[in-house]
Design a protein around this motif. Structure first.
Motif, PDB file in Angstrom:
ATOM      1  N   MET A   1      54.274  44.082  41.761  1.00  0.00           N
ATOM      2  CA  MET A   1      54.541  44.096  40.345  1.00  0.00           C
ATOM      3  C   MET A   1      55.802  44.764  40.103  1.00  0.00           C
ATOM      4  SD  MET A   1      51.369  43.456  38.737  1.00  0.00           S
ATOM      5  CE  MET A   1      51.667  44.040  37.315  1.00  0.00           C
ATOM      6  N   ASP A   2      56.513  44.125  39.395  1.00  0.00           N
ATOM      7  CA  ASP A   2      58.098  44.577  39.013  1.00  0.00           C
ATOM      8  C   ASP A   2      57.903  45.449  37.793  1.00  0.00           C
ATOM      9  OD1 ASP A   2      60.814  44.646  39.291  1.00  0.00           O
ATOM     10  OD2 ASP A   2      61.044  43.181  37.712  1.00  0.00           O
ATOM     11  N   LYS A   3      57.180  45.009  36.780  1.00  0.00           N
ATOM     12  CA  LYS A   3      57.105  45.635  35.559  1.00  0.00           C
ATOM     13  C   LYS A   3      55.629  45.332  35.035  1.00  0.00           C
ATOM     14  CE  LYS A   3      61.724  45.482  34.113  1.00  0.00           C
ATOM     15  NZ  LYS A   3      62.714  44.336  33.289  1.00  0.00           N
ATOM     16  N   GLY A   4      55.005  46.208  34.353  1.00  0.00           N
ATOM     17  CA  GLY A   4      53.753  45.916  33.863  1.00  0.00           C
ATOM     18  C   GLY A   4      52.365  46.592  34.665  1.00  0.00           C
ATOM     19  N   LYS A   5      51.353  46.228  34.213  1.00  0.00           N
ATOM     20  CA  LYS A   5      50.173  46.651  35.043  1.00  0.00           C
ATOM     21  C   LYS A   5      49.058  45.436  34.970  1.00  0.00           C
ATOM     22  CE  LYS A   5      50.459  51.218  33.400  1.00  0.00           C
ATOM     23  NZ  LYS A   5      49.909  52.487  32.719  1.00  0.00           N
ATOM     24  N   ALA A   6      48.323  45.433  35.938  1.00  0.00           N
ATOM     25  CA  ALA A   6      47.323  44.368  36.196  1.00  0.00           C
ATOM     26  C   ALA A   6      46.185  44.915  37.189  1.00  0.00           C
ATOM     27  CB  ALA A   6      47.891  43.415  37.132  1.00  0.00           C
ATOM     28  N   LYS A   7      45.042  44.239  36.844  1.00  0.00           N
ATOM     29  CA  LYS A   7      43.725  44.849  37.422  1.00  0.00           C
ATOM     30  C   LYS A   7      43.296  43.839  38.612  1.00  0.00           C
ATOM     31  CE  LYS A   7      40.585  42.878  34.264  1.00  0.00           C
ATOM     32  NZ  LYS A   7      39.252  43.319  33.419  1.00  0.00           N
ATOM     33  N   VAL A   8      42.789  44.198  39.747  1.00  0.00           N
ATOM     34  CA  VAL A   8      42.349  43.094  40.773  1.00  0.00           C
ATOM     35  C   VAL A   8      40.881  43.270  40.686  1.00  0.00           C
ATOM     36  CG1 VAL A   8      42.183  42.637  43.215  1.00  0.00           C
ATOM     37  CG2 VAL A   8      44.512  43.672  42.317  1.00  0.00           C
ATOM     38  N   TYR A   9      40.067  42.208  40.561  1.00  0.00           N
ATOM     39  CA  TYR A   9      38.602  42.432  40.474  1.00  0.00           C
ATOM     40  C   TYR A   9      38.080  41.123  41.026  1.00  0.00           C
ATOM     41  CZ  TYR A   9      39.160  39.169  36.345  1.00  0.00           C
ATOM     42  OH  TYR A   9      39.287  37.885  35.561  1.00  0.00           O
TER      43      TYR A   9
ATOM     44  N   PHE B   1      49.844  36.077  56.501  1.00  0.00           N
ATOM     45  CA  PHE B   1      49.383  35.907  57.724  1.00  0.00           C
ATOM     46  C   PHE B   1      48.098  35.171  58.000  1.00  0.00           C
ATOM     47  CE2 PHE B   1      51.600  39.838  57.250  1.00  0.00           C
ATOM     48  CZ  PHE B   1      52.673  39.709  58.229  1.00  0.00           C
ATOM     49  N   SER B   2      47.450  34.945  56.901  1.00  0.00           N
ATOM     50  CA  SER B   2      45.908  34.295  57.167  1.00  0.00           C
ATOM     51  C   SER B   2      45.980  33.177  56.078  1.00  0.00           C
ATOM     52  CB  SER B   2      45.053  35.334  56.644  1.00  0.00           C
ATOM     53  OG  SER B   2      43.675  34.498  56.468  1.00  0.00           O
ATOM     54  N   THR B   3      45.153  31.910  56.539  1.00  0.00           N
ATOM     55  CA  THR B   3      45.109  30.902  55.542  1.00  0.00           C
ATOM     56  C   THR B   3      43.600  31.106  54.703  1.00  0.00           C
ATOM     57  OG1 THR B   3      44.071  29.739  57.527  1.00  0.00           O
ATOM     58  CG2 THR B   3      46.782  29.311  57.004  1.00  0.00           C
ATOM     59  N   SER B   4      43.121  32.054  54.908  1.00  0.00           N
ATOM     60  CA  SER B   4      41.799  32.266  54.136  1.00  0.00           C
ATOM     61  C   SER B   4      42.242  32.126  52.628  1.00  0.00           C
ATOM     62  CB  SER B   4      41.059  33.372  54.587  1.00  0.00           C
ATOM     63  OG  SER B   4      42.019  34.647  54.190  1.00  0.00           O
ATOM     64  N   ALA B   5      41.350  31.749  51.769  1.00  0.00           N
ATOM     65  CA  ALA B   5      41.359  31.633  50.486  1.00  0.00           C
ATOM     66  C   ALA B   5      41.380  32.774  49.685  1.00  0.00           C
ATOM     67  CB  ALA B   5      40.550  30.621  49.879  1.00  0.00           C
ATOM     68  N   ARG B   6      42.266  33.172  48.659  1.00  0.00           N
ATOM     69  CA  ARG B   6      42.038  34.260  47.951  1.00  0.00           C
ATOM     70  C   ARG B   6      40.547  34.275  47.373  1.00  0.00           C
ATOM     71  NH1 ARG B   6      45.825  37.199  46.102  1.00  0.00           N
ATOM     72  NH2 ARG B   6      47.551  35.679  46.672  1.00  0.00           N
ATOM     73  N   GLU B   7      40.048  35.492  47.335  1.00  0.00           N
ATOM     74  CA  GLU B   7      38.805  35.667  46.768  1.00  0.00           C
ATOM     75  C   GLU B   7      38.638  36.481  45.469  1.00  0.00           C
ATOM     76  OE1 GLU B   7      36.067  37.034  49.493  1.00  0.00           O
ATOM     77  OE2 GLU B   7      36.629  35.185  51.132  1.00  0.00           O
ATOM     78  N   ASN B   8      39.758  37.132  45.147  1.00  0.00           N
ATOM     79  CA  ASN B   8      39.792  38.102  43.868  1.00  0.00           C
ATOM     80  C   ASN B   8      40.665  37.480  42.870  1.00  0.00           C
ATOM     81  OD1 ASN B   8      38.078  39.627  45.683  1.00  0.00           O
ATOM     82  ND2 ASN B   8      40.282  40.688  46.535  1.00  0.00           N
ATOM     83  N   PHE B   9      40.348  37.933  41.669  1.00  0.00           N
ATOM     84  CA  PHE B   9      41.426  37.719  40.502  1.00  0.00           C
ATOM     85  C   PHE B   9      42.232  38.850  40.444  1.00  0.00           C
ATOM     86  CE2 PHE B   9      37.103  35.599  39.918  1.00  0.00           C
ATOM     87  CZ  PHE B   9      37.477  34.417  39.158  1.00  0.00           C
ATOM     88  N   ILE B  10      43.507  38.368  39.913  1.00  0.00           N
ATOM     89  CA  ILE B  10      44.435  39.520  39.594  1.00  0.00           C
ATOM     90  C   ILE B  10      44.929  39.185  37.941  1.00  0.00           C
ATOM     91  CG2 ILE B  10      46.756  40.615  39.911  1.00  0.00           C
ATOM     92  CD1 ILE B  10      46.530  39.638  42.832  1.00  0.00           C
ATOM     93  N   GLN B  11      44.825  40.027  37.043  1.00  0.00           N
ATOM     94  CA  GLN B  11      44.735  39.669  35.667  1.00  0.00           C
ATOM     95  C   GLN B  11      45.811  40.953  35.071  1.00  0.00           C
ATOM     96  OE1 GLN B  11      41.331  40.227  33.275  1.00  0.00           O
ATOM     97  NE2 GLN B  11      42.075  38.775  31.718  1.00  0.00           N
ATOM     98  N   ALA B  12      46.593  40.506  34.372  1.00  0.00           N
ATOM     99  CA  ALA B  12      47.674  41.424  33.679  1.00  0.00           C
ATOM    100  C   ALA B  12      46.787  42.047  32.758  1.00  0.00           C
ATOM    101  CB  ALA B  12      48.892  40.540  33.199  1.00  0.00           C
ATOM    102  N   THR B  13      47.129  43.393  32.765  1.00  0.00           N
ATOM    103  CA  THR B  13      46.416  44.330  31.619  1.00  0.00           C
ATOM    104  C   THR B  13      47.470  44.741  30.401  1.00  0.00           C
ATOM    105  OG1 THR B  13      46.658  46.293  33.039  1.00  0.00           O
ATOM    106  CG2 THR B  13      44.590  45.076  33.079  1.00  0.00           C
ATOM    107  N   THR B  14      48.752  44.303  30.712  1.00  0.00           N
ATOM    108  CA  THR B  14      49.860  44.649  29.831  1.00  0.00           C
ATOM    109  C   THR B  14      50.686  43.204  30.204  1.00  0.00           C
ATOM    110  OG1 THR B  14      51.206  45.839  31.399  1.00  0.00           O
ATOM    111  CG2 THR B  14      49.752  47.239  30.118  1.00  0.00           C
ATOM    112  N   ASP B  15      51.910  43.022  29.411  1.00  0.00           N
ATOM    113  CA  ASP B  15      52.798  42.177  29.710  1.00  0.00           C
ATOM    114  C   ASP B  15      53.187  42.690  31.013  1.00  0.00           C
ATOM    115  OD1 ASP B  15      52.372  40.713  27.329  1.00  0.00           O
ATOM    116  OD2 ASP B  15      54.345  41.624  26.388  1.00  0.00           O
TER     117      ASP B  15
END
Length: 171
Positions: A56-64, A90-104
């Protein structure tokens, strides 16, 4: 408004912060910088084809995550300088979580493929990362032994002793 520093941005990632600057500069060459995500937009989601990590360079997000009924469980919050997804380098496993911007939000990122290619081409980077992982394994083993053989007071004292040994002197 402060000028973006790709080197400073990537240096915030726990995985890279202790690497020599020369190696961090090489990582800058394979990373994307200041990708913009408006408030409420998904930065990452399962099966989106975006692997690798982000900072995150600027702003905020939630991982859920979402359960089968669609109930959201927040796993963490990301602020300026926080990183997420190092394991996907390091792993080829698929991402299981969401990351959503809570601000720009503005995000710096690198893909697994680009990272793996750079590691293959840069033995010093590979060795530095292996040494860092090795130290983390030693620490994890030490903590496991302490958890299984010491009471709470002894564990706290051992932890404080470790901190005092790692104290950096400011001149």
């Amino acid at each position: 408004m402060t000028k973006h520093s790709p080197l400073a941005c990537l240096s915030n990632a726990t995985l890279f912060k202790d690497l020599p600057e020369s190696l961090r500069k090489k990582l800058v060459t394979i990373s994307t910088h200041q990708e913009y995500f408006p408030k409420g937009s998904l930065i990452r989601q399962p099966f989106d084809g975006k692997d690798g990590m982000l900072v995150m360079d600027k702003g905020k997000a939630k991982v859920y995550s979402l359960n089968e009924d669609g109930k959201e469980t927040i796993l963490g919050l990301l602020n300026k300088g926080d990183s997420e997804g190092q394991e996907h380098l390091f792993s080829t496993s698929a991402r299981e979580n969401f990351i959503q911007a809570t601000t720009d939000a503005w995000v710096c990122s690198m893909t697994r493929n680009d990272f793996q290619k750079l590691v293959r081409q840069t033995p010093d980077l590979a060795l530095s990362l292996l040494n860092d992982f090795g130290q983390k394994l030693v620490t994890a083993e030490k903590n496991t032994v302490r958890r299984n053989s010491m009471d709470a007071k002894q564990r706290i004292m051992a932890y404080l002793n470790d901190l005092s040994k790692n104290k950096v002197q400011i001149k």
